[in-house]
Design a protein around this motif. Structure first.
Motif, PDB file in Angstrom:
ATOM      1  N   LYS A 142      -5.727   1.203   3.060  1.00 20.63           N
ATOM      2  CA  LYS A 142      -4.924   0.086   3.604  1.00 20.63           C
ATOM      3  C   LYS A 142      -5.749  -0.787   4.550  1.00 20.63           C
ATOM      4  O   LYS A 142      -5.326  -1.862   4.941  1.00 20.63           O
ATOM      5  CB  LYS A 142      -3.672   0.616   4.301  1.00 20.63           C
ATOM      6  CG  LYS A 142      -3.945   1.496   5.484  1.00 20.63           C
ATOM      7  CD  LYS A 142      -2.677   1.972   6.105  1.00 20.63           C
ATOM      8  CE  LYS A 142      -2.990   2.975   7.206  1.00 20.63           C
ATOM      9  NZ  LYS A 142      -1.828   3.531   7.817  1.00 20.63           N
ATOM     10  N   THR A 151       0.856  -1.186   0.000  1.00 21.80           N
ATOM     11  CA  THR A 151       0.000   0.000   0.000  1.00 21.80           C
ATOM     12  C   THR A 151       0.892   1.236   0.000  1.00 21.80           C
ATOM     13  O   THR A 151       1.848   1.299   0.747  1.00 21.80           O
ATOM     14  CB  THR A 151      -0.902   0.010   1.264  1.00 21.80           C
ATOM     15  OG1 THR A 151      -1.410  -1.285   1.444  1.00 21.80           O
ATOM     16  CG2 THR A 151      -1.995   1.039   1.138  1.00 21.80           C
ATOM     17  N   PRO A 152       0.593   2.219  -0.864  1.00 26.18           N
ATOM     18  CA  PRO A 152       1.436   3.414  -0.886  1.00 26.18           C
ATOM     19  C   PRO A 152       1.442   4.108   0.473  1.00 26.18           C
ATOM     20  O   PRO A 152       0.543   3.887   1.278  1.00 26.18           O
ATOM     21  CB  PRO A 152       0.771   4.297  -1.945  1.00 26.18           C
ATOM     22  CG  PRO A 152      -0.210   3.451  -2.641  1.00 26.18           C
ATOM     23  CD  PRO A 152      -0.513   2.290  -1.796  1.00 26.18           C
ATOM     24  N   SER A 163      -4.995   3.661  -2.371  1.00 27.34           N
ATOM     25  CA  SER A 163      -4.650   3.642  -3.775  1.00 27.34           C
ATOM     26  C   SER A 163      -5.949   3.734  -4.577  1.00 27.34           C
ATOM     27  O   SER A 163      -7.047   3.548  -4.028  1.00 27.34           O
ATOM     28  CB  SER A 163      -3.901   2.359  -4.117  1.00 27.34           C
ATOM     29  OG  SER A 163      -4.712   1.261  -3.814  1.00 27.34           O
TER      30      SER A 163
END
Ligand code: ADP
Ligand code: MG
Length: 508
Positions: free
Chosen positions: A155, A140-141, A146
């Motif tokens: 997330k 997850t960024p 995202s």
């Protein structure tokens, strides 16, 4: 393939000659290129699970031909199967043996290199892998979500999280059975994952506790993992060819028979023994006085932790053996000292150790010869080596090639040790009792023997042991005072420093 560039170049040629027509690309090549791409794709999914070395092997760049790649993959498959087979053979070979031989060097694929080639100790606790730390970066960024608009996934998304939790089961300790959940699209909720994790933690702690207990108890009979590692390293370094088996398990040491290998500086005998000083300390506690009061080791003793004290014992045995060897006394040759393991030559032949004097079946003639040899040994030990064996008995003398050999000299001290003469008296008693019992008529009494060895004329008088002992203790006291006057001694000593005790009539 770009053929047009080549033909354009040919036309521009200032010499005006027409270049050869561009070769047409045969179908087979097109096919093989497609195959190569296909294999490349397969390979990339393959390499995700392969070892770093194998990745390197396969990442040969765009030139890789399909044949090579195929060959490499086949080879790798072959290597893996070979390694599996090797692992099975290794397991079969070692069985329940206390010392296991590793086949690691014969493996084709080496996923783990032994990073501990240094001299440092491996701290087993420190190197333990934390199974719950995610190895891979979070997917997850960083911003925590995202996607865009209504497709946004945070997330905390149940599905992502669930899959991530399932993947994290892979990081559990190897002994934890996670079933085939990893292969499925299984989504583990945080709650389930956390309780699984908790369970694994406690299981691991429990198993570590059990394991620890087991290691300690096996150390009573054989050796602990640290020692096993050291022994394995000696084989790996080629100093030893093979470790064959245990000759003796005593209170303070375990003795192994091994086949000698090579050392650069010196030849290694074909047969050697490894004397492993035990790292369980209970028995050593009551032996402190042999080393604590030995001025050669005194300064170092007080500063050491218990494990290092054990090493000091091994070191002491090595020094004492060397000193005796120099005086020509039959003792094993020192080969190598590694921490608490002393490697020395084997007294015996073809794996059969020489019998202890206690077990040797000697004729009365040989027994008499042995007695005179022991008498001479004791005199040499005292007068030339300036040592008292301090554990001399029929158990620590071997009979080999018609000679008495001395072993087990880690506790030997100089006669000027505060209790040196008492130790000598005890040695004399053991020797004299043994030979008298074995029918050697010439065997002296303990008092005569003591005087014959030391050259001291301690009055024998009515042969009252208490009187004799008090004379000895008085002598020791005089010696100690004398040493204190001469100043503190440090290790190592020259032979002049470590001379025999003063004679009763010496004026100091
Ligand atoms: P411990 O302190 O346990 O008594 P020792 O040095 O006496 O240790 O060794 C124990 C036994 O191992 C000996 O009684 C002897 O049988 C055997 N041993 C020790 N060293 C050697 C050697 N160099 N060659 C052959 N046997 C040995
Ligand atoms: Mg012994």
């Amino acid at each position: 393939m770009d053929q047009s560039g080549v033909t354009a170049e040919a036309r521009k040629n200032p010499w005006g000659s027409v270049g050869p027509a561009a070769p047409t690309c045969p179908l087979t090549e097109v096919m093989s290129e497609q195959l190569a791409t296909q294999l490349d794709e397969e390979n990339s999914s393959f390499s995700a699970v392969s070892s770093p070395e194998v990745d390197l092997l396969l990442e040969d760049g765009p030139d890789t031909t399909s044949d090579l790649m195929l060959a490499q993959m086949l080879q790798m498959q072959f290597d893996r199967e070979f390694d599996d087979q090797l692992r099975r053979e290794e397991r079969k070979f070692n069985g329940d043996s206390k010392v296991s031989i590793s086949f690691e060097n014969y493996r084709m694929v080496h996923p783990y290199e032994d990073s501990d080639s240094s001299e440092d100790e491996v701290d087993w606790q420190d190197t333990r892998h934390d199974p719950y730390r995610a190895d891979k970066p979070q997917t997850t960024p960083r911003r925590g979500f995202s996607g865009k608009g209504k497709n946004i996934t945070t997330k905390h998304d149940e599905v992502t999280c669930g899959r991530k939790n399932t993947a994290r089961m892979d990081n559990f300790a190897p002994e934890v059975q996670v079933g085939d959940g990893l292969g499925m699209d299984l989504k583990l909720s945080n709650q389930v994952f956390n309780s699984l994790k908790q369970h694994c933690y406690s299981e691991q702690r429990r198993s570590a506790r059990l394991h620890e207990k087991k290691e300690h108890s096996t150390a009573e009979q054989a050796v602990d993992p640290r020692t096993r590692l050291l022994m394995y390293k000696m084989v790996n370094a080629g100093v030893l060819e093979n470790i064959n088996g245990c000759i003796s398990t005593g209170k303070e040491s375990v003795v192994f028979h091994a086949d000698g290998g090579r050392l650069e500086e010196q030849p290694v005998p074909g047969e050697v023994v490894l004397k492993v000083f035990k790292t369980t300390l209970n028995e050593f506690k009551n032996r402190d006085r042999y080393i604590k009061d030995d001025y050669r080791f005194k300064d170092r003793f007080s500063k050491l932790n218990p494990r290092k004290v054990i090493r000091l014992w091994a070191e002491k045995e090595m020094h004492n053996l060397s000193r005796m060897k120099k005086a020509g006394i039959p003792v094993p040759d020192v080969v190598l000292l590694k921490k608490h393991i002393l490697v020395m030559s084997f007294i015996g032949k073809d794996h059969i150790p020489a019998p202890k004097l206690k077990d040797a079946m000697l004729s009365s003639e040989d027994m008499k010869t042995a007695y005179y040899q022991v008498l001479q040994l004791m005199q040499q030990l005292y007068q030339e080596c300036h040592l008292v064996h301090a554990d001399l008995s029929e158990y620590n003398m071997l009979w080999y090639q018609e000679k008495v050999w001395l072993i087990d000299v880690s506790q030997s001290v100089e006669p000027t040790h505060p209790h040196g003469l008492e130790f000598l008296f005890r040695d004399c008693r053991n020797v004299s009792t043994f030979f008298q019992k074995r029918g050697v008529a010439e065997a002296m009494s303990v008092y005569e023997l003591f005087n014959a060895v030391t050259g001291l004329n301690v009055p024998v008088g009515a042969e009252d042991e208490a009187d004799f002992m008090s004379e000895i203790v008085a002598l020791e006291k005089r010696n100690e005072d004398h040493i204190q006057k001469r100043g503190k001694k440090t290790f190592p000593v020259t032979s002049e420093d470590g001379g025999p005790p003063l004679k009763p009539d010496t004026d100091d």
